[in-house]
Design an enzyme around this catalytic site. Sequence first.
Site, PDB file in Angstrom:
ATOM      1  N   CYS A 109       0.684  -1.650  -0.287  1.00  0.00           N
ATOM      2  CA  CYS A 109       0.048   0.120   0.325  1.00  0.00           C
ATOM      3  C   CYS A 109       0.704   1.450   0.011  1.00  0.00           C
ATOM      4  CB  CYS A 109      -0.987  -0.516   1.043  1.00  0.00           C
ATOM      5  SG  CYS A 109      -2.593   1.035   0.862  1.00  0.00           S
ATOM      6  N   HIS A 150      -3.833  -4.754  -0.436  1.00  0.00           N
ATOM      7  CA  HIS A 150      -3.793  -5.473   0.866  1.00  0.00           C
ATOM      8  C   HIS A 150      -3.703  -6.497   0.536  1.00  0.00           C
ATOM      9  CE1 HIS A 150      -3.565  -1.647   3.469  1.00  0.00           C
ATOM     10  NE2 HIS A 150      -4.854  -1.087   2.538  1.00  0.00           N
ATOM     11  N   GLU A 207      -2.933  -8.897   2.745  1.00  0.00           N
ATOM     12  CA  GLU A 207      -4.080  -9.810   3.929  1.00  0.00           C
ATOM     13  C   GLU A 207      -5.345  -9.558   4.201  1.00  0.00           C
ATOM     14  OE1 GLU A 207      -2.835  -5.158   4.764  1.00  0.00           O
ATOM     15  OE2 GLU A 207      -1.890  -6.375   3.595  1.00  0.00           O
TER      16      GLU A 207
END
Length: 211
Positions: free
Chosen positions: A79, A185, A187
């Site tokens: 990011c 992102h 995750e």
Amino acid sequence: MIGIVDYGMGNLFSVSKALERIGVPYIISDKKEQLEKTDGLILPGVGAFRDAMKLLDETKLSDFIKEQADAGKPILGICLGMQLLFDESEENGVFKGLGLLKGKAVKFLGESNGERYKVPHMGWNKLKFHQDSPLTADVEADHVYFVHSYYIAGEERDALIASSDYYEEVPAVVGKGNVFGMQFHPEKSGDLGMALLKNYTQYVQNTEVEV
């Protein structure tokens, strides 16, 4: 061992939990002597480019990251962390980045051909792969989760691994040599995000670094 760089502006919890999910050992640290002993680094980031670079410069972590990259250690920016890898950003002025990759962060205009669109770019968007990379090995392009108001422009085309379309071509996965970035992102991007992150950790395991 992966080192998550803690400079005060990272999504440390979600990144560390993602590494736990794929069974990869890690440390979170702002100490160069600890991070130097790791096999690869992740530079996360949430917030403003200027503030992030100020913190990295004040702690001398900016010089450390560049030294580690020059020595061949794998680096992954996520990011804002990805944007920090580039030359500069136009967020709230013009500010220099780490300069590990060519290009700059610019803001979505919010209008295209007379049509207004929402900024930030937030939500799921599909990737388009442009070239082979250790990060995309055995992975099929699908949707990942973005939250950002600035995107990279003027990047070197041979560093563009994957993009997504949001009224502009948005570099989503970049990489040159041992330096990589993900604008989204991983995750928060389901199975695909985990697969890309796991591929990075496998690349780290297969890379010999002399530092």
